[in-house]
Design an enzyme around this catalytic site. Structure first.
Site: not given
Ligand code: COA
Length: 160
Positions: A42, A91, A129
């Protein structure tokens, strides 16, 4: 008592919903490691360094919070940082499928790891976000959704 836990995410940018989860986690964990994922798939709005700095500004002298960035697999990061508890926020029911997949994949990759799910306060259940970024892009007031540090950073970024 769990001593240390990782709260991973993209935090692009951190919102009041994420902060709500961090504060809830602090009630059950001694040290919360907020881990900013540097996602190679990304193009982020804020760089990982900017996201880390923003979170550090929000929790400046809080002894119980450590902010880092990580690349690669979360399961590997848990191993290298010797942390076996992951915190994730839920959420709404719609988050469950993705979190189920994530938690089981992480457990498969590192069977020491367990994930604890905390319910985000209902008033943040619709927040994300990208919604915050869109509102800021169209110069809408985001003060109800993010702390002032993030609000200023968004304004600055959109004025660049
Ligand atoms: N309040 C507000 N927004 C929230 C939230 C909360 N409590 N929890 C999640 N969100 C939103 C975020 O703002 C984000 O919004 P967006 O999509 O509009 O940007 C969305 O939910 C997802 O956010 P996030 O919790 O940051 O998850 P992610 O999918 O971006 O990342 C990781 C999650 C980093 C934990 C995951 O991708 C990861 O572990 N990556 C490492 C690689 C890996 O190990 N992969 C294999 C596992 S399958």
């Amino acid at each position: 008592m769990i001593k240390q836990a990782l709260y991973p995410g993209s935090f692009d940018p951190i919102t009041n919903g994420h902060i709500d989860i961090i504060k809830r986690a602090q009630k059950i964990v001694d040290v919360v490691h907020v881990a900013v994922f540097d996602n190679p798939f990304k193009k982020p709005f804020f760089t990982s360094e900017e996201r880390v700095e923003l979170i550090k500004k929000i929790f400046p002298s809080d002894q119980g919070i450590i902010v880092t960035a990580f690349k690669g697999l979360l399961a590997d990061y848990c191993k290298s940082s010797e942390i076996s508890t992951i915190i994730r926020g839920l959420r709404a029911v719609s988050d469950f499928d993705y979190e189920f997949q994530l938690a089981h994949t992480n457990q498969k990759l590192n069977d020491n790891v367990d994930t604890i799910f905390l319910m985000t306060d209902l008033k943040y259940s619709y927040l994300s976000s990208s919604v915050v970024r869109q509102l800021a892009h169209f110069k809408s007031d985001v003060s109800a959704f993010v702390p002032k540090e993030v609000q200023y950073a968004l304004e600055e970024k959109f004025n660049e």
